[in-house]
Design an enzyme around this catalytic site. Structure first.
Site, PDB file in Angstrom:
ATOM      1  N   TYR A 131       0.842  -1.198   0.000  1.00 34.54           N
ATOM      2  CA  TYR A 131       0.000   0.000   0.000  1.00 34.54           C
ATOM      3  C   TYR A 131       0.878   1.249   0.000  1.00 34.54           C
ATOM      4  O   TYR A 131       1.942   1.259   0.617  1.00 34.54           O
ATOM      5  CB  TYR A 131      -0.855   0.062   1.269  1.00 34.54           C
ATOM      6  N   HIS A 139      -7.170   0.468  -1.622  1.00 29.59           N
ATOM      7  CA  HIS A 139      -6.920  -0.938  -1.922  1.00 29.59           C
ATOM      8  C   HIS A 139      -5.438  -1.067  -2.260  1.00 29.59           C
ATOM      9  O   HIS A 139      -4.843  -0.156  -2.836  1.00 29.59           O
ATOM     10  CB  HIS A 139      -7.768  -1.406  -3.105  1.00 29.59           C
ATOM     11  N   LYS A 170      -4.765  -5.772  -9.257  1.00 20.53           N
ATOM     12  CA  LYS A 170      -3.519  -5.361  -8.617  1.00 20.53           C
ATOM     13  C   LYS A 170      -2.359  -5.614  -9.579  1.00 20.53           C
ATOM     14  O   LYS A 170      -2.431  -6.503 -10.411  1.00 20.53           O
ATOM     15  CB  LYS A 170      -3.311  -6.126  -7.319  1.00 20.53           C
TER      16      LYS A 170
END
Length: 192
Positions: A131, A139, A170
């Site tokens: 993160y 997210h 991602k």
């Protein structure tokens, strides 16, 4: 970066954790909440998806997180006999229990030092989720798989990891440790 780890806590404070299996527990719930709030370290016990708020729960730290906080002088870890463990003792304990622990730690420490919040990526089939700001705020934009420099990577595994990361929106990275030095490879989907 060291002085910014706990902006709301006195910098000379050292907290106590207890090694229990593969976790280090912070039993003082007020301190546990501060540690979590000030750096997203660990996970409040029994909370599935913690957010950035205060909790009145014991904090579970992974061995990687605990070792990092020991190295930074913010945490003392006691073994089952109540004896404080040195950085090297905790490292050796973890290394004996977890395959590739040293590489996992080198990547974790490097990313934390660069200002990222590094969390377990187990639910995404990776070593870490990464993160910029922290869980509950955003997210995780990246998933990271850690390898040692001489480790052979199966191309089918790369495809599997790439497809999985793509399915959860991602980006996929490899963290490769060669001679104690972390290196990163970021993968992108290519459409001809």
């Amino acid at each position: 970066m060291t002085s910014d780890i706990y902006p709301s806590i006195k910098h000379d404070e050292k907290f106590i954790g207890h090694l229990v299996g593969l976790k280090v527990l912070i039993k003082d719930t007020k301190i546990a909440s501060k540690i979590y709030m000030d750096g997203f370290y660990g996970k409040p016990f029994g909370i599935k998806k913690p957010e950035r708020r205060e909790y009145n729960e014991v904090l579970e730290l992974s061995l990687v997180e605990a070792l990092y906080l020991v190295e930074k002088g913010k945490l003392s870890v006691l073994n089952s006999e109540g004896k404080e463990m040195s950085f090297d003792e905790l490292l050796n304990e973890a290394y004996n229990r977890i395959k590739s622990f040293k590489s996992l730690y080198i990547i974790y420490r490097d990313l934390r030092e660069k200002g990222y919040v590094v969390r377990s990526g187990l639910k995404f089939g990776s070593d870490y989720s990464l993160y910029r700001h922290g869980p509950g705020i955003e997210h995780a934009p990246y998933l990271i798989h850690v390898y040692e420099g001489d480790e052979i990577i199966d191309p089918i595994e790369l495809v599997r990891m790439g497809r999985l990361s793509h399915s959860v929106k991602k980006k996929f990275m490899l963290g490769i440790v060669r001679n104690g030095i972390p290196n990163y490879i970021l993968f992108k989907w290519y459409k001809p």
